[in-house]
Design an enzyme around this catalytic site. Structure first.
Site, PDB file in Angstrom:
ATOM      1  N   ASP A 116      46.856  25.823 -22.163  1.00 20.20           N
ATOM      2  CA  ASP A 116      47.177  26.179 -20.793  1.00 20.20           C
ATOM      3  C   ASP A 116      46.609  27.573 -20.543  1.00 20.20           C
ATOM      4  O   ASP A 116      46.438  28.359 -21.475  1.00 20.20           O
ATOM      5  CB  ASP A 116      48.699  26.160 -20.615  1.00 20.20           C
ATOM      6  CG  ASP A 116      49.126  26.717 -19.282  1.00 20.20           C
ATOM      7  OD1 ASP A 116      48.783  26.108 -18.254  1.00 20.20           O
ATOM      8  OD2 ASP A 116      49.797  27.765 -19.266  1.00 20.20           O
ATOM      9  N   ALA A 117      46.340  27.890 -19.270  1.00 18.56           N
ATOM     10  CA  ALA A 117      45.724  29.181 -18.965  1.00 18.56           C
ATOM     11  C   ALA A 117      46.733  30.236 -18.537  1.00 18.56           C
ATOM     12  O   ALA A 117      46.951  31.240 -19.228  1.00 18.56           O
ATOM     13  CB  ALA A 117      44.653  29.001 -17.885  1.00 18.56           C
ATOM     14  N   TYR A 118      47.375  30.015 -17.396  1.00 24.74           N
ATOM     15  CA  TYR A 118      48.201  31.045 -16.761  1.00 24.74           C
ATOM     16  C   TYR A 118      49.561  31.160 -17.443  1.00 24.74           C
ATOM     17  O   TYR A 118      50.335  30.219 -17.477  1.00 24.74           O
ATOM     18  CB  TYR A 118      48.348  30.751 -15.275  1.00 24.74           C
ATOM     19  CG  TYR A 118      47.010  30.798 -14.576  1.00 24.74           C
ATOM     20  CD1 TYR A 118      46.367  32.012 -14.361  1.00 24.74           C
ATOM     21  CD2 TYR A 118      46.359  29.633 -14.182  1.00 24.74           C
ATOM     22  CE1 TYR A 118      45.128  32.072 -13.765  1.00 24.74           C
ATOM     23  CE2 TYR A 118      45.114  29.682 -13.569  1.00 24.74           C
ATOM     24  CZ  TYR A 118      44.499  30.903 -13.364  1.00 24.74           C
ATOM     25  OH  TYR A 118      43.260  30.955 -12.778  1.00 24.74           O
ATOM     26  N   ARG A 177      55.779  33.740  -9.650  1.00 19.51           N
ATOM     27  CA  ARG A 177      55.514  32.726 -10.671  1.00 19.51           C
ATOM     28  C   ARG A 177      56.445  31.515 -10.506  1.00 19.51           C
ATOM     29  O   ARG A 177      56.001  30.359 -10.603  1.00 19.51           O
ATOM     30  CB  ARG A 177      55.684  33.327 -12.063  1.00 19.51           C
ATOM     31  CG  ARG A 177      55.474  32.365 -13.215  1.00 19.51           C
ATOM     32  CD  ARG A 177      54.087  31.756 -13.196  1.00 19.51           C
ATOM     33  NE  ARG A 177      53.806  31.025 -14.437  1.00 19.51           N
ATOM     34  CZ  ARG A 177      52.756  30.219 -14.598  1.00 19.51           C
ATOM     35  NH1 ARG A 177      51.884  30.024 -13.615  1.00 19.51           N
ATOM     36  NH2 ARG A 177      52.567  29.609 -15.749  1.00 19.51           N
ATOM     37  N   SER A 218      44.177  23.336 -17.325  1.00 17.95           N
ATOM     38  CA  SER A 218      44.959  24.183 -16.434  1.00 17.95           C
ATOM     39  C   SER A 218      45.127  23.587 -15.043  1.00 17.95           C
ATOM     40  O   SER A 218      44.267  22.852 -14.551  1.00 17.95           O
ATOM     41  CB  SER A 218      44.261  25.546 -16.299  1.00 17.95           C
ATOM     42  OG  SER A 218      44.897  26.367 -15.341  1.00 17.95           O
ATOM     43  N   ASN A 219      46.231  23.985 -14.412  1.00 17.71           N
ATOM     44  CA  ASN A 219      46.421  23.716 -12.989  1.00 17.71           C
ATOM     45  C   ASN A 219      45.438  24.485 -12.121  1.00 17.71           C
ATOM     46  O   ASN A 219      45.257  24.163 -10.942  1.00 17.71           O
ATOM     47  CB  ASN A 219      47.837  24.128 -12.560  1.00 17.71           C
ATOM     48  CG  ASN A 219      48.889  23.092 -12.903  1.00 17.71           C
ATOM     49  OD1 ASN A 219      48.595  21.930 -13.144  1.00 17.71           O
ATOM     50  ND2 ASN A 219      50.146  23.524 -12.918  1.00 17.71           N
TER      51      ASN A 219
END
Length: 229
Positions: free
Chosen positions: A9-11, A45, A122-123
């Site tokens: 995942d990124a964020y 977030r 990622s989203n």
């Protein structure tokens, strides 16, 4: 070696999602933000994730850049800073170049040396992810950056996790999926991935039908974990 690919995942996992608000708060003329930025970052977030889930279950997809902006609008109003278009634009610009966590470059380099394929799942919209990867200087340590925009629905929809096998020719058990979101790591485990939850905050385990296989305090242990699985 049974793991063939390590997918992140990124964020919140590779990139620190609080960095935009923290950096803006330290700039001249941002005394009000300096007092409010931790709460702003937390609300931003939470709403960002909440909006992705609502859009996924209702079929009302919009890309992550739009969702991020809508979540920021809510957060700015919640802390009494709405109406400042210059601040909003600055925060959105900073979100494109979030700081990576300190261990990320060395961790990815170690995985590549060990022969693992590496990727982001990622989203994030492709343009957002490209900017973050370039800013962090980790593009040469990733084999691909996979975005939900190719399937038009956010995680944890199954079609998102299926992107990994389609790209790398792997079965779910060939993949170590790593996320800082407990719900994402759990859903990945439900899909069949080997999973690691990076629990930097020491949060309790989500009450879901599935559980991440491994819990780590940061990403530094991922190369050793991948080698053991």
């Amino acid at each position: 070696m049974t793991i063939r690919a390590c997918v992140f995942d990124a964020y919140g996992t590779l990139f620190d999602v609080t960095a935009a608000a923290r950096r803006a708060a330290g700039e001249p003329g941002q005394e009000r933000l300096a007092e409010a930025w931790p709460r702003l970052a937390e609300i931003w977030r939470a709403k960002q994730l909440g909006y992705t889930w609502l859009r996924a279950v209702t079929g009302a997809h919009a890309d992550f850049w739009q969702v991020t902006g809508e979540a920021l609008d809510f957060a700015l109003e919640a802390v009494g800073l709405h109406g400042d278009a210059v601040l909003r634009d600055r925060l959105m610009m900073l979100y494109r170049t979030l700081d990576p966590y300190p261990e990320v470059p060395a961790m990815l380099a170690a995985l590549k040396r060990a022969g693992f394929a590496t990727a982001i799942l990622s989203n994030g919209a492709p343009e957002m992810l490209a900017a973050a990867v370039e800013s962090a200087g980790i593009g040469d340590r990733l084999d691909d950056v996979l975005s939900v925009e190719s399937v038009g629905v956010f995680k944890p929809h199954r079609s998102v996790y299926e992107l990994v096998g389609a790209r790398f020719g792997t079965t779910p058990r060939d993949v170590l999926f790593v996320s800082s979101n407990g719900w994402d790591a759990a859903a990945g485990a439900g899909y069949g991935f080997r999973t690691a939850w990076v629990n930097r905050a020491g949060d309790p385990m989500d009450r879901l039908p599935w559980r991440p296989e491994t819990v780590l305090p940061d990403l530094s242990g991922i190369p050793d974990l991948a080698a053991r699985l």
